[in-house]
Scaffold this motif. Structure first.
Motif, mmCIF file in Angstrom:
data_model
loop_
_atom_site.group_PDB
_atom_site.id
_atom_site.type_symbol
_atom_site.label_atom_id
_atom_site.label_comp_id
_atom_site.label_asym_id
_atom_site.label_seq_id
_atom_site.Cartn_x
_atom_site.Cartn_y
_atom_site.Cartn_z
ATOM 1 N N GLY A 22 7.610 0.543 18.339
ATOM 2 C CA GLY A 22 6.482 1.685 17.794
ATOM 3 C C GLY A 22 5.844 1.455 17.682
ATOM 4 O O GLY A 22 5.462 -0.328 17.250
ATOM 5 N N GLU A 23 4.316 1.456 17.694
ATOM 6 C CA GLU A 23 3.107 0.982 17.246
ATOM 7 C C GLU A 23 2.973 2.305 16.377
ATOM 8 O O GLU A 23 1.336 1.034 15.886
ATOM 9 N N SER A 24 2.716 2.353 15.988
ATOM 10 C CA SER A 24 2.242 3.237 14.771
ATOM 11 C C SER A 24 3.179 4.518 14.687
ATOM 12 O O SER A 24 3.986 5.122 15.549
ATOM 13 N N CYS A 25 3.378 4.938 12.927
ATOM 14 C CA CYS A 25 3.989 6.257 12.439
ATOM 15 C C CYS A 25 2.949 6.403 11.086
ATOM 16 O O CYS A 25 2.546 6.121 10.703
ATOM 17 N N ILE A 26 4.314 7.928 11.309
ATOM 18 C CA ILE A 26 3.928 8.216 9.847
ATOM 19 C C ILE A 26 4.648 7.725 8.850
ATOM 20 O O ILE A 26 5.615 7.336 9.159
ATOM 21 N N ALA A 27 4.069 7.229 7.598
ATOM 22 C CA ALA A 27 4.991 7.380 6.238
ATOM 23 C C ALA A 27 4.633 7.628 5.070
ATOM 24 O O ALA A 27 3.325 8.155 5.052
ATOM 25 N N ARG A 28 5.218 7.309 4.351
ATOM 26 C CA ARG A 28 5.156 8.187 2.920
ATOM 27 C C ARG A 28 4.541 6.578 2.149
ATOM 28 O O ARG A 28 5.001 5.424 2.222
ATOM 29 N N ILE A 29 3.463 7.036 1.988
ATOM 30 C CA ILE A 29 3.041 5.927 0.166
ATOM 31 C C ILE A 29 3.037 5.844 -1.009
ATOM 32 O O ILE A 29 2.936 7.221 -1.363
ATOM 33 N N VAL A 30 3.602 5.469 -1.754
ATOM 34 C CA VAL A 30 4.216 5.594 -3.392
ATOM 35 C C VAL A 30 3.273 4.752 -3.849
ATOM 36 O O VAL A 30 3.272 3.612 -3.561
ATOM 37 N N ALA A 31 2.476 4.890 -4.935
ATOM 38 C CA ALA A 31 1.816 4.493 -6.145
ATOM 39 C C ALA A 31 2.536 4.194 -6.666
ATOM 40 O O ALA A 31 3.460 5.739 -7.994
ATOM 41 N N TYR A 32 3.415 2.913 -7.649
ATOM 42 C CA TYR A 32 4.236 3.502 -8.575
ATOM 43 C C TYR A 32 3.666 2.513 -9.802
ATOM 44 O O TYR A 32 2.898 2.217 -10.158
ATOM 45 N N VAL A 33 3.808 4.090 -11.135
ATOM 46 C CA VAL A 33 3.150 3.549 -11.862
ATOM 47 C C VAL A 33 4.431 3.335 -13.597
ATOM 48 O O VAL A 33 5.346 4.609 -13.058
ATOM 49 N N ASP A 34 3.714 3.127 -14.374
ATOM 50 C CA ASP A 34 5.106 3.686 -15.618
ATOM 51 C C ASP A 34 5.203 4.421 -15.961
ATOM 52 O O ASP A 34 4.326 5.898 -16.244
ATOM 53 N N ASP A 35 6.242 4.685 -16.708
ATOM 54 C CA ASP A 35 5.986 6.817 -17.451
ATOM 55 C C ASP A 35 5.198 7.086 -18.430
ATOM 56 O O ASP A 35 4.542 8.573 -18.795
ATOM 57 N N GLU A 36 4.286 6.197 -19.020
ATOM 58 C CA GLU A 36 3.559 5.973 -19.559
ATOM 59 C C GLU A 36 2.124 7.100 -18.883
ATOM 60 O O GLU A 36 1.896 7.951 -19.472
ATOM 61 N N ARG A 37 1.801 6.193 -18.220
ATOM 62 C CA ARG A 37 0.515 6.143 -17.507
ATOM 63 C C ARG A 37 0.610 7.705 -16.217
ATOM 64 O O ARG A 37 -0.461 7.679 -16.159
ATOM 65 N N TYR A 38 2.441 7.423 -16.492
ATOM 66 C CA TYR A 38 2.343 8.759 -15.643
ATOM 67 C C TYR A 38 1.786 10.330 -16.086
ATOM 68 O O TYR A 38 1.206 10.954 -15.808
ATOM 69 N N ALA A 39 2.424 10.127 -17.321
ATOM 70 C CA ALA A 39 2.175 11.179 -18.169
ATOM 71 C C ALA A 39 0.658 10.884 -18.392
ATOM 72 O O ALA A 39 0.221 12.455 -18.207
ATOM 73 N N GLU A 40 -0.085 10.040 -18.477
ATOM 74 C CA GLU A 40 -1.257 10.450 -18.351
ATOM 75 C C GLU A 40 -2.328 11.110 -17.142
ATOM 76 O O GLU A 40 -3.322 12.060 -17.662
ATOM 77 N N LEU A 41 -1.602 10.868 -16.260
ATOM 78 C CA LEU A 41 -2.520 10.377 -15.077
ATOM 79 C C LEU A 41 -2.428 12.473 -14.934
ATOM 80 O O LEU A 41 -2.877 12.703 -13.774
ATOM 81 N N MET A 42 -1.222 13.304 -15.384
ATOM 82 C CA MET A 42 -0.882 13.700 -14.595
ATOM 83 C C MET A 42 -1.180 14.924 -15.496
ATOM 84 O O MET A 42 -1.907 16.135 -15.115
ATOM 85 N N ALA A 43 -1.445 14.816 -16.603
ATOM 86 C CA ALA A 43 -2.582 14.946 -17.876
ATOM 87 C C ALA A 43 -3.735 15.667 -17.232
ATOM 88 O O ALA A 43 -4.743 16.007 -17.051
ATOM 89 N N LEU B 103 -6.105 7.347 -8.714
ATOM 90 C CA LEU B 103 -5.871 5.781 -9.576
ATOM 91 C C LEU B 103 -7.358 5.262 -8.335
ATOM 92 O O LEU B 103 -6.829 3.754 -8.456
ATOM 93 N N LEU B 104 -8.112 5.434 -8.676
ATOM 94 C CA LEU B 104 -9.503 4.873 -8.329
ATOM 95 C C LEU B 104 -9.708 3.689 -9.382
ATOM 96 O O LEU B 104 -9.821 4.375 -10.829
ATOM 97 N N ASN B 105 -10.054 2.585 -8.947
ATOM 98 C CA ASN B 105 -9.785 1.202 -9.363
ATOM 99 C C ASN B 105 -9.728 1.514 -10.430
ATOM 100 O O ASN B 105 -9.646 0.741 -11.304
ATOM 101 N N GLN B 106 -8.172 1.175 -10.094
ATOM 102 C CA GLN B 106 -6.711 0.714 -11.130
ATOM 103 C C GLN B 106 -6.318 -0.077 -10.240
ATOM 104 O O GLN B 106 -6.369 0.227 -8.700
ATOM 105 N N ARG B 107 -5.365 -0.917 -10.908
ATOM 106 C CA ARG B 107 -4.208 -1.528 -9.831
ATOM 107 C C ARG B 107 -2.749 -1.215 -10.188
ATOM 108 O O ARG B 107 -2.261 -0.369 -10.764
ATOM 109 N N VAL B 108 -2.659 -0.648 -8.985
ATOM 110 C CA VAL B 108 -1.083 0.035 -9.191
ATOM 111 C C VAL B 108 0.411 -0.863 -7.639
ATOM 112 O O VAL B 108 -0.844 -1.664 -6.643
#
Length: 81
Positions: free
Chosen positions: A40-61, A23-28
């Motif tokens: 709590g002052e800090s903790c682990i977290a799940r960070i998720v980038a949301y992209v549409d299905d078509e773009r996801y297919a391109e990224l996985m390729a 995802l370098l140099n892209q908006r998500v």
């Protein structure tokens, strides 16, 4: 940073991993889902980038054509500056 900005609802995330190189140099849209606990002052977290299905297919390729770490994360080649 850890103390001054939290009262204003501003958080930061560090040491992100996974396929972030795809995802370098892209908006998500990004979601952050931390553990919830009192005072709590800090903790682990799940960070998720949301992209549409078509773009996801391109990224996985793109990922399929890249070298991967031992954990299966992408190692994209960065351009030389």
């Amino acid at each position: 940073m850890h103390i001054e900005l939290f009262p204003f609802g501003i958080i930061h995330a560090e040491c992100l991993g996974g396929d972030i190189d795809l995802l370098l140099n892209q908006r998500v849209d990004v979601g952050c889902f931390p553990w919830r606990f009192v005072d709590g002052e800090s903790c682990i977290a799940r960070i998720v980038a949301y992209v549409d299905d078509e773009r996801y297919a391109e990224l996985m390729a793109k990922k399929a054509s890249q070298a991967l770490t031992k954990h299966g994360d992408c190692i994209c080649q960065r351009p030389q500056l």
